[in-house]
Design an enzyme around this catalytic site. Structure first.
Site, PDB file in Angstrom:
ATOM      1  N   ASP A  11       0.865  -1.178   0.000  1.00 42.43           N
ATOM      2  CA  ASP A  11       0.000   0.000   0.000  1.00 42.43           C
ATOM      3  C   ASP A  11       0.902   1.229   0.000  1.00 42.43           C
ATOM      4  O   ASP A  11       1.804   1.327   0.842  1.00 42.43           O
ATOM      5  CB  ASP A  11      -0.878   0.031   1.255  1.00 42.43           C
ATOM      6  CG  ASP A  11      -1.963  -1.038   1.253  1.00 42.43           C
ATOM      7  OD1 ASP A  11      -1.885  -1.971   0.438  1.00 42.43           O
ATOM      8  OD2 ASP A  11      -2.883  -0.937   2.084  1.00 42.43           O
ATOM      9  N   ASP A 130     -15.552  -3.478   0.818  1.00 44.90           N
ATOM     10  CA  ASP A 130     -14.891  -3.070   2.054  1.00 44.90           C
ATOM     11  C   ASP A 130     -15.990  -2.754   3.060  1.00 44.90           C
ATOM     12  O   ASP A 130     -16.747  -1.794   2.865  1.00 44.90           O
ATOM     13  CB  ASP A 130     -14.009  -1.846   1.796  1.00 44.90           C
ATOM     14  CG  ASP A 130     -13.000  -2.082   0.668  1.00 44.90           C
ATOM     15  OD1 ASP A 130     -12.509  -3.219   0.553  1.00 44.90           O
ATOM     16  OD2 ASP A 130     -12.717  -1.148  -0.094  1.00 44.90           O
TER      17      ASP A 130
HETATM   18  O1  LIG Z   1      -6.057  -1.116   1.814  1.00 44.06           O
HETATM   19  C1  LIG Z   1      -6.269  -0.253   2.670  1.00 44.06           C
HETATM   20  O2  LIG Z   1      -5.704  -0.288   3.800  1.00 44.06           O
HETATM   21  C2  LIG Z   1      -7.211   0.865   2.370  1.00 44.06           C
HETATM   22  C3  LIG Z   1      -7.477   1.766   3.358  1.00 44.06           C
HETATM   23  C4  LIG Z   1      -8.336   2.815   3.106  1.00 44.06           C
HETATM   24  C5  LIG Z   1      -8.900   2.940   1.870  1.00 44.06           C
HETATM   25  C6  LIG Z   1      -8.650   2.045   0.876  1.00 44.06           C
HETATM   26  C7  LIG Z   1      -7.808   0.982   1.099  1.00 44.06           C
HETATM   27  N1  LIG Z   1      -7.503   0.046   0.171  1.00 44.06           N
HETATM   28  C8  LIG Z   1      -7.893  -0.194  -1.145  1.00 44.06           C
HETATM   29  O3  LIG Z   1      -8.469   0.863  -1.855  1.00 44.06           O
HETATM   30  C9  LIG Z   1      -9.490   0.332  -2.652  1.00 44.06           C
HETATM   31  C10 LIG Z   1     -10.584   1.285  -2.833  1.00 44.06           C
HETATM   32  O4  LIG Z   1     -10.181   2.390  -3.582  1.00 44.06           O
HETATM   33  P1  LIG Z   1     -11.332   3.215  -4.328  1.00 44.06           P
HETATM   34  O5  LIG Z   1     -12.416   3.355  -3.332  1.00 44.06           O
HETATM   35  O6  LIG Z   1     -11.702   2.375  -5.503  1.00 44.06           O
HETATM   36  O7  LIG Z   1     -10.687   4.491  -4.670  1.00 44.06           O
HETATM   37  C11 LIG Z   1     -10.002  -0.872  -1.897  1.00 44.06           C
HETATM   38  O8  LIG Z   1     -10.527  -1.819  -2.752  1.00 44.06           O
HETATM   39  C12 LIG Z   1      -8.805  -1.373  -1.192  1.00 44.06           C
HETATM   40  O9  LIG Z   1      -8.143  -2.329  -2.009  1.00 44.06           O
END
Ligand SMILES: O=C(O)c1ccccc1N[C@@H]1O[C@H](COP(=O)(O)O)[C@@H](O)[C@H]1O
Length: 241
Positions: A11, A130
């Site tokens: 990340d 999520d």
């Molecule tokens: O992975 C994390 O710790 C995380 C924490 C906070 C937000 C997102 C996170 N992870 C990844 O981001 C995508 C979502 O991104 P978006 O909403 O499409 O812009 C999610 O699927 C996690 O893989």
């Protein structure tokens, strides 16, 4: 029976490989160069990398060039997440050569666009579910985005190929995965599920492996690897069948 796939996570926030607790902005622990981390997982035998642009997910900028550099340096499969919400960001993500992308917020806020890209790109598109309880969260997990099972039913009907299921309450905590959530999601879809959040031990990975017959295909491992709870080599050995 198939072997559980393991996806070590990198990340990226502000150019650094980080781990968060519960996905909360400001809870970062930094682990240095994302490229070095990704190459280390590859050298250790990973077949997948779960690569996330956290700034893009939070809306605090992006790490697009660095993400493209990391994805381009990999000989293994890459699942790319974070801030993929429209045609331009999807095109940039796919142009990295990643194997698939993982859409979060877009699946909650722009369902018509997500249905369109699922139809166009098939299994190059996964959707990240999520959740806190059974409520989906988007925009860096800061906003409610509807009911897990209603959204899952809609995405199933649109042909979504795969789901990445994260229990936010477990993510980054080393408290063990939410096996009940994984069982419930598998019961609500015939598509493969990638488990995310909470893995703390080899026994946790063995427990997720037991769900392979139900439809769990893979597990994302983050904090446990960075905290050296076990090595990736040990993890791959633990899930080998
Ligand atoms: O992975 C994390 O710790 C995380 C924490 C906070 C937000 C997102 C996170 N992870 C990844 O981001 C995508 C979502 O991104 P978006 O909403 O499409 O812009 C999610 O699927 C996690 O893989």
């Amino acid at each position: 029976m198939s072997t559980l796939e393991l996806l070590p996570a990198v990340d990226v926030r502000d150019g650094q490989a980080v781990r968060l607790v519960h996905g909360e902005s400001g809870s970062e622990t930094s682990y240095g160069s994302p490229l070095e981390a990704a190459l280390a997982w590859q050298r250790s035998g990973a077949e997948w990398l779960h690569l996330v642009d956290l700034d893009a997910a939070f809306g605090t900028g992006d790490n697009r060039e660095l993400i493209a550099e990391v994805a381009g340096a990999m000989d293994i499969k890459v699942e790319l997440s974070g801030g993929i919400r429209d045609d331009a960001s999807l095109a940039a993500a796919l142009a990295t050569g990643c194997t698939r992308v993982n859409l979060g917020t877009a699946a909650l806020e722009t369902p018509e666009w997500v249905a369109k890209v699922i139809a166009e790109h098939g299994d190059k598109i996964a959707v990240g579910l999520d959740v806190r309880g059974t409520t989906l969260r988007g925009r860096g997990w800061t906003r409610d985005g509807g009911d897990l099972y209603e959204t899952l039913e809609r995405l199933n009907s649109e042909g979504c190929a795969r789901y990445v299921v994260t229990d936010i309450a477990k993510d980054g905590t080393l408290q063990g995965p939410n096996l009940e959530l994984l069982r419930n999601v598998c019961a609500a879809t015939d598509r493969p599920v990638v488990a995310s959040g909470g893995v703390s031990s080899l026994d946790d990975l063995r427990a997720i492996s037991e769900l392979v017959p139900l439809g769990v295909e893979g597990a994302i491992v983050g904090k446990a690897l960075y905290a050296k709870a076990f090595t990736l080599e040990e993890a791959l050995e633990a899930v080998a069948r």
